[in-house]
Design a protein around this motif. Structure first.
Motif, short mmCIF file in Angstrom:
data_model
loop_
_atom_site.label_atom_id
_atom_site.label_comp_id
_atom_site.label_asym_id
_atom_site.label_seq_id
_atom_site.Cartn_x
_atom_site.Cartn_y
_atom_site.Cartn_z
N LEU A 218 40.98 85.61 90.97
CA LEU A 218 41.57 84.41 90.37
C LEU A 218 41.47 83.22 91.31
CD1 LEU A 218 44.79 85.77 88.58
CD2 LEU A 218 42.76 84.77 87.50
N GLU A 219 41.68 83.44 92.59
CA GLU A 219 41.57 82.33 93.54
C GLU A 219 40.19 81.71 93.51
OE1 GLU A 219 44.76 82.66 97.17
OE2 GLU A 219 42.76 83.48 97.50
N ARG A 220 39.18 82.49 93.19
CA ARG A 220 37.81 81.99 93.22
C ARG A 220 37.28 81.59 91.85
NH1 ARG A 220 39.46 84.33 97.21
NH2 ARG A 220 38.56 84.03 99.28
N LEU A 221 37.78 82.21 90.81
CA LEU A 221 37.28 81.90 89.48
C LEU A 221 38.20 80.99 88.68
CD1 LEU A 221 36.04 85.48 88.41
CD2 LEU A 221 34.73 83.65 89.53
N ALA A 222 39.50 81.05 88.96
CA ALA A 222 40.48 80.24 88.22
C ALA A 222 41.61 79.81 89.15
CB ALA A 222 41.02 81.03 87.03
N PRO A 223 41.31 78.99 90.17
CA PRO A 223 42.32 78.59 91.15
C PRO A 223 43.50 77.85 90.53
CG PRO A 223 40.34 77.25 91.36
CD PRO A 223 39.99 78.38 90.45
N GLU A 224 43.29 77.31 89.32
CA GLU A 224 44.38 76.61 88.65
C GLU A 224 45.46 77.56 88.13
OE1 GLU A 224 41.39 77.76 85.54
OE2 GLU A 224 41.32 76.94 87.59
N ALA A 225 45.14 78.86 88.08
CA ALA A 225 46.12 79.85 87.59
C ALA A 225 47.09 80.22 88.71
CB ALA A 225 45.38 81.08 87.06
N GLU A 226 47.82 79.23 89.19
CA GLU A 226 48.66 79.41 90.37
C GLU A 226 49.76 80.43 90.16
OE1 GLU A 226 50.04 75.56 91.44
OE2 GLU A 226 48.05 74.79 91.97
N ASP A 227 50.39 80.41 88.99
CA ASP A 227 51.49 81.34 88.74
C ASP A 227 51.01 82.79 88.79
OD1 ASP A 227 53.20 79.21 88.45
OD2 ASP A 227 53.22 79.25 86.25
N ALA A 228 49.85 83.05 88.20
CA ALA A 228 49.31 84.41 88.20
C ALA A 228 48.91 84.83 89.61
CB ALA A 228 48.12 84.50 87.25
N ILE A 229 48.36 83.91 90.38
CA ILE A 229 47.97 84.23 91.76
C ILE A 229 49.20 84.56 92.60
CG2 ILE A 229 46.95 83.27 93.86
CD1 ILE A 229 45.09 81.62 92.02
#
Length: 271
Positions: A218-229
């Motif tokens: 997620l950090e590399r493909l969807a960094p905007e998904a902060e809550d999930a990270i």
């Protein structure tokens, strides 16, 4: 190549009754119950009808009807999903097979992935030219499934979120790291993407390595998904896992307690 031979009146009536009362496959137990005969007699009948070309044997005790338009009894499996449901239930179709069903991948895999509660000796059986990949799962792992109709039979398949979760749990179910990441990208772009549900499923599955792989990707493909990270980091377990469950380790990304293959490090510029 065999040929189709004629049947007498009684055999025709019995065969018609068996096919009419079944859905895609015929077993000895089916014939026993439908015809009210002994298992021995039922087995002999099915074998005789197969020898005459009206049934095609899949494996011992299991047959599929030969289509009327067929000129030979040597027919391929019309729907391997039905065979999986019949032989390995309780089970579900998963991995790359489910990813293909949900249009999460454009790759074509000729082997059907079946997640089953059974413990078959042969984990890679081949039946009538169709390859199966079997994985044994626990009873508590039977969640996140959808029922789909295959002809007149309902077959369980992992939903899109569970499909991704299984691949993150074992990248071999996705065909390796690259195909698994491609499926995950497709999932993130799809209308079925639900990271909250993915976290929930991960907790239910109880595999700590999933959150290490999920958070890292997620950090590399969807960094905007902060809550999930953040949710993934909060669920990190002790010990180090491998991003790819097959490839040898490369660099340890301590932030995620994850070994990442060298080739992936170079291509993805992992820090």
């Amino acid at each position: 190549m065999g040929r189709i031979e004629g049947l007498g009146r009684i055999d025709r009536e019995r065969l018609s009754a068996v096919i009419r009362e079944t859905s895609g496959t015929v077993s000895v137990s089916d014939a026993t119950d439908i015809l009210k005969v002994s298992r021995t007699d039922a087995a002999k009948m099915l074998a005789r009808w197969a020898n005459k070309g009206w049934l095609s044997r899949v494996r011992r005790g299991l047959y599929v009807p030969v289509p009327l338009e067929s000129r030979t009894p040597d027919v391929p499996l019309e729907d391997p999903w039905l065979i999986a449901e019949r032989l390995y239930s309780p089970c579900y179709i998963g991995g790359w097979s489910a990813a293909g069903h949900w249009n999460l991948t454009e790759q074509i895999f000729r082997t059907l992935v079946v997640m089953t509660r059974q413990r078959p000796r042969d984990r890679s059986p081949v039946m009538k030219g169709v390859s199966f990949l079997l994985r044994t799962i626990s009873e508590r792992s039977l969640f996140g499934l959808k029922l789909v109709w295959r002809g007149q039979v309902k077959v369980s398949v992992s939903d899109p979120t569970r499909t991704v979760l299984d691949m993150l749990s074992d990248t071999r179910l996705g065909g390796g790291l690259r195909p698994t990441v491609d499926v995950f990208r497709g999932y993130l772009r799809s209308e079925n993407s639900d990271l909250n549900l993915l976290i929930e499923y991960g907790e239910r599955l109880g595999n700590g390595a999933v959150f290490k792989r999920l958070g890292f990707l997620l950090e590399r493909l969807a960094p905007e998904a902060e809550d999930a990270i953040v949710a993934c980091r909060a669920r990190l377990t002790q010990g180090n896992a491998k991003l790819d469950t097959v490839l040898e380790t490369g660099k340890l990304v301590t932030r995620w307690r994850l070994w990442v293959p060298k080739t992936w490090i170079k291509e993805q510029r992992v820090d």
